[in-house]
Design a protein around this motif. Structure first.
Motif, mmCIF file in Angstrom:
data_model
loop_
_atom_site.group_PDB
_atom_site.id
_atom_site.type_symbol
_atom_site.label_atom_id
_atom_site.label_comp_id
_atom_site.label_asym_id
_atom_site.label_seq_id
_atom_site.Cartn_x
_atom_site.Cartn_y
_atom_site.Cartn_z
ATOM 1 N N GLU A 181 0.831 -1.189 0.000
ATOM 2 C CA GLU A 181 0.000 0.000 0.000
ATOM 3 C C GLU A 181 0.871 1.247 0.000
ATOM 4 O O GLU A 181 1.919 1.287 0.654
ATOM 5 C CB GLU A 181 -0.910 0.019 1.230
ATOM 6 C CG GLU A 181 -1.944 -1.085 1.255
ATOM 7 C CD GLU A 181 -2.900 -0.940 2.433
ATOM 8 O OE1 GLU A 181 -2.889 0.126 3.083
ATOM 9 O OE2 GLU A 181 -3.663 -1.890 2.694
ATOM 10 N N SER A 185 -2.615 6.846 1.377
ATOM 11 C CA SER A 185 -3.433 6.955 0.159
ATOM 12 C C SER A 185 -4.875 6.480 0.349
ATOM 13 O O SER A 185 -5.688 6.617 -0.548
ATOM 14 C CB SER A 185 -2.784 6.166 -0.984
ATOM 15 O OG SER A 185 -2.673 4.795 -0.651
ATOM 16 N N LYS A 186 -5.196 5.924 1.525
ATOM 17 C CA LYS A 186 -6.561 5.429 1.762
ATOM 18 C C LYS A 186 -7.526 6.607 1.926
ATOM 19 O O LYS A 186 -7.233 7.574 2.606
ATOM 20 C CB LYS A 186 -6.576 4.572 3.033
ATOM 21 C CG LYS A 186 -7.949 4.031 3.431
ATOM 22 C CD LYS A 186 -8.315 2.832 2.599
ATOM 23 C CE LYS A 186 -9.560 2.129 3.167
ATOM 24 N NZ LYS A 186 -10.813 2.869 2.951
ATOM 25 N N THR A 245 -10.084 1.833 -1.531
ATOM 26 C CA THR A 245 -8.923 1.268 -0.842
ATOM 27 C C THR A 245 -7.731 2.221 -0.959
ATOM 28 O O THR A 245 -7.800 3.252 -1.642
ATOM 29 C CB THR A 245 -8.508 -0.074 -1.473
ATOM 30 O OG1 THR A 245 -8.060 0.172 -2.822
ATOM 31 C CG2 THR A 245 -9.648 -1.071 -1.489
ATOM 32 N N ALA A 246 -6.653 1.849 -0.314
ATOM 33 C CA ALA A 246 -5.381 2.530 -0.552
ATOM 34 C C ALA A 246 -4.918 2.225 -1.979
ATOM 35 O O ALA A 246 -5.487 1.382 -2.672
ATOM 36 C CB ALA A 246 -4.342 2.042 0.453
ATOM 37 N N HIS A 247 -3.878 2.926 -2.414
ATOM 38 C CA HIS A 247 -3.277 2.640 -3.711
ATOM 39 C C HIS A 247 -2.305 1.481 -3.533
ATOM 40 O O HIS A 247 -1.456 1.505 -2.636
ATOM 41 C CB HIS A 247 -2.519 3.857 -4.238
ATOM 42 C CG HIS A 247 -3.351 5.106 -4.313
ATOM 43 N ND1 HIS A 247 -2.814 6.356 -4.550
ATOM 44 C CD2 HIS A 247 -4.693 5.286 -4.180
ATOM 45 C CE1 HIS A 247 -3.776 7.251 -4.554
ATOM 46 N NE2 HIS A 247 -4.927 6.631 -4.328
ATOM 47 N N LYS A 279 -6.274 0.869 -7.401
ATOM 48 C CA LYS A 279 -7.136 1.032 -6.232
ATOM 49 C C LYS A 279 -8.510 0.463 -6.560
ATOM 50 O O LYS A 279 -8.876 0.328 -7.741
ATOM 51 C CB LYS A 279 -7.250 2.502 -5.823
ATOM 52 C CG LYS A 279 -7.981 3.392 -6.828
ATOM 53 C CD LYS A 279 -8.093 4.821 -6.305
ATOM 54 C CE LYS A 279 -8.836 5.729 -7.293
ATOM 55 N NZ LYS A 279 -8.964 7.118 -6.805
#
Length: 692
Positions: free
Chosen positions: A26, A30-31, A36-38, A469
């Motif tokens: 992750e 980024s979440k 989701t996160a990246h 994502k």
């Protein structure tokens, strides 16, 4: 000669210490809510245009391969055509060296560029050049020539119908088209509707009388008909210096196959496709190995384009066969590829044939089943697909089906049943690299790790040039907070993602957001090992009469894991409470069922008898029972199950317009083909108050 950009092991080889239990990472911070996160690949740092050890344009790709192979090494090969009428193919391959291909691409490119410079062709917003032909060495030489002068390839599937060809030519404003002989007549007939076309170049050498007829016909339409060799000679006499290499040059407008509506023109740059090729290569060690790729999947499709670019980059060889699907196995056995890109429909047929032969009865069947069980147990325990004893005794003949030298099979285009995939791994004793992608990300969205012996059913981690994502799809009940695995629409961002749809701002804005994320329309989930799995589509969801939402493509995919399925169309109607389907059964699986029901032996080749058996209600009942096993196995709800089935041996095809050139179902046309039979299925239910 400069040193190659792509060198091993850094550029393409996985480290032996790869942790298959942590394939994605992750991006910290980024979440966001609703997604989701990246995720990035844990196997390699994110590949970008700034990465030193990569290729940035087609010039670097070709020069990289030339530096690795050398000018006198063979590059492009074709099976020798002994006679044209009827076509007879020899068992030898005619080769061209790297030096020959280099000289020819420069000559041809100069000829095409000269036509644009003097105004013979051109006039559109982009300098587009069409190619409408089966895969040949001249197809690839044309493509190589275009990119020396920043010309844009508009590739047309050889199986396209007239309406699609007309639309694409006019949309791309294509004034010069390279075409196979059989397609030249169609282009001349279409010319009143495609006034932008000024030059047609024959991909093959024309017979004298054929050339005279086509040339005269072209003159009446104000179109110049030329031979490939003629334009090549013209360029040799009028040489131009290639333009400086560029990652930003538009390499192709790659038109999607259009399951609904008009095809969309995907704009891909040399930089997109070059890094896409590097990404696809990653994870395979080519050192000290002969690389031979059989080109048979259509070059108009992004998968084959990227595969062949990768072959150039590592100094490999590309061989073109007959182009006849019925001669594919013959092509494979003569060319003996070491790398074979393919799609599930071909592998499913091979698996079905192998299993039918292996289970024909007697001692050989006992031996075959023992060999399969032993090798599968070893594969699941150790990850090895080879076995000295059983390969020599049982699988040697099976492996000879693919020429006996295949080291890697690249698999894409559609999901494949995990049990079938693992069976083929041990049967052929080679690596299978299953991947996922789309035209819009150069076909390199995800790629499974060959050494991961539990990867079947997944498509692995993100390609090393992409982030992925998952975004919530509330209407289908998929969220980034789902347990045990996050689920949602797959979005990709990175160096291989397209620049937009040509002349189509609305669809571009709908698919490509302000942060550079491409919203694929595919629904995925990510498992505990960081591998993605494709589970659904955002679109093609229907609502049944009692309010249930059904994703018909997902259901088709799950049912299609059954060996009895050759093709399957699942249909739902908002006025009806249940699903029905049209099944095109596999003849090998249908034959023993028909034999049992009708009380006589019917062979898989007995088409007429099998077609008659398809009309038998008991045969349809048994086939539906076999499909029901897949429904139970996959936990389908009652309203998601097929209630009634129509069985036919009349397949969905590209020629009739019920399939796209990439073999995706055109749902409206598929329905219209069997409209009468589908409506009749709804009359079978005594509780159906909407019975027609």
């Amino acid at each position: 000669m400069p040193a190659p950009h792509l060198q091993w092991p850094e550029a393409t080889n996985l480290s032996p210490s790869v942790d298959v239990n942590k394939q994605s990472v992750e991006v910290p911070g980024s979440k966001r809510p609703g997604q989701t996160a990246h995720y990035r690949s844990a196997l390699h740092p994110l590949l970008t245009p700034e990465t030193k050890e990569t290729v940035h344009n087609f010039h670097e790709i070709f020069e990289n391969g030339l530096a690795l192979a050398g000018p006198n090494a063979t590059l492009l090969g074709e099976r020798k055509l002994v006679s044209k009428n009827p076509p007879v193919w020899g068992n030898t391959i005619e080769w061209m060296t790297w030096a020959t291909v280099d000289a020819r691409r420069r000559a041809l490119g100069s000829g095409i560029y000269k036509l644009f410079q003097d105004g013979t062709v051109g006039g559109g917003a982009l300098k587009t050049v069409g190619i409408w032909s089966r895969n040949t060495a001249n197809w690839q030489i044309t493509d190589l020539a275009l990119h020396l002068f920043h010309l844009t390839n508009v590739a047309l599937y050889d199986t396209l119908g007239r309406d699609a060809v007309e639309y694409i030519i006019n949309h791309a404003e294509t004034s010069i088209i390279f075409a196979s002989t059989k397609n030249i007549a169609t282009l001349l007939k279409l010319s009143p509707q495609t006034p932008c076309v000024k030059v047609i170049v024959a991909m093959e050498e024309l017979e004298a009388d054929t050339k005279a007829v086509l040339t005269s016909w072209g003159e009446t339409r104000n179109i110049k008909v030329m031979e490939f060799s003629e334009l090549e000679a013209f360029g040799k006499a009028n040489p131009s210096e290639p333009l400086p290499p560029s990652a930003d040059a538009i390499a192709t407008i790659c038109y999607t196959s259009g399951t609904t509506g008009a095809p969309k023109g995907v704009l891909l740059t040399q930089g997109n496709m070059s890094i896409g090729a590097h990404t696809m290569l990653y994870g395979t060690d080519f050192r000290g190995k002969e690389i031979v790729n059989l080109s048979y999947l259509p070059l108009a499709h992004i998968f084959e384009r990227i595969v062949e670019l990768g072959g150039f980059a590592v100094g490999g060889k590309i061989v073109y066969g007959t182009g006849d699907p019925l001669k594919l196995i013959e092509d494979i056995q003569i060319i003996k590829p070491t790398f074979l890109p393919t799609v599930p429909r071909i592998l499913n047929k091979l698996a079905s044939a192998i299993l039918a032969a292996g289970n024909a009865g007697g001692f050989k069947t006992t031996l075959f089943n023992k060999a399969v069980q032993t090798k599968l147990a070893n594969y699941h325990a150790t990850g090895t697909s080879k076995h000295t004893f059983w390969d020599a005794l049982v699988f040697k003949k099976i492996q000879a089906l693919l020429g006996g030298r295949v080291q890697v099979v690249g698999l894409g285009s559609a999901p494949m049943n995990s049990n079938t995939l693992n069976f083929l791994r041990i049967a052929f004793g080679c690596d299978f690299k299953e991947g996922y992608g789309s035209t819009e990300n150069c076909g390199v969205g995800c790629q499974a790790i060959a050494s991961d012996n539990t990867s079947a059913g997944t498509v692995g981690p993100p390609g090393i040039c992409l982030e992925i994502k998952l975004v919530d799809v509330p209407s289908l009940g998929y969220t980034s907070e789902d347990k045990p695995n996050p689920r949602g629409e797959i979005c990709t961002r990175g160096a291989s993602v397209f620049k937009g749809y040509y002349k189509d701002e609305d669809n571009t804005k709908a698919s490509l957001d302000d942060e550079g994320w491409f919203h694929t329309g595919d629904v995925g989930e990510i498992d505990s090992k960081g591998r993605f799995k494709i589970i659904d589509r955002v679109k093609n969801v229907i609502k049944l009469s009692q309010g249930e939402f059904v994703a018909v493509e997902k259901i088709e995919s799950l049912y299609s894991a059954s060996p009895v399925v050759q093709q399957l169309y699942v249909h739902g109607d908002s006025l009806q409470s249940f699903l029905v389907a049209v099944l095109i059964p596999d003849p090998v699986q249908l034959a023993p069922i028909a034999s049992t029901v009708l009380g006589k032996t019917i062979a898989p080749e007995s088409t007429d008898e099998l077609a008659e058996a398809c009309k038998n209600a008991e045969v349809a009942k048994i086939l539906l029972e076999k499909l029901d096993k897949e429904a139970v196995k996959n936990g389908l709800k009652g309203f998601e199950k097929i209630k009634y089935l129509h069985v036919s041996l009349d397949p969905f095809t590209v020629d009739e317009g019920t399939m796209t050139p990439t073999l995706k179902m055109r749902r409206k046309d598929a329905y219209l083909k069997f409209k009468k039979e589908i409506e009749a299925l709804y009359t079978l239910d005594p509780q159906n108050k909407f019975a027609l």
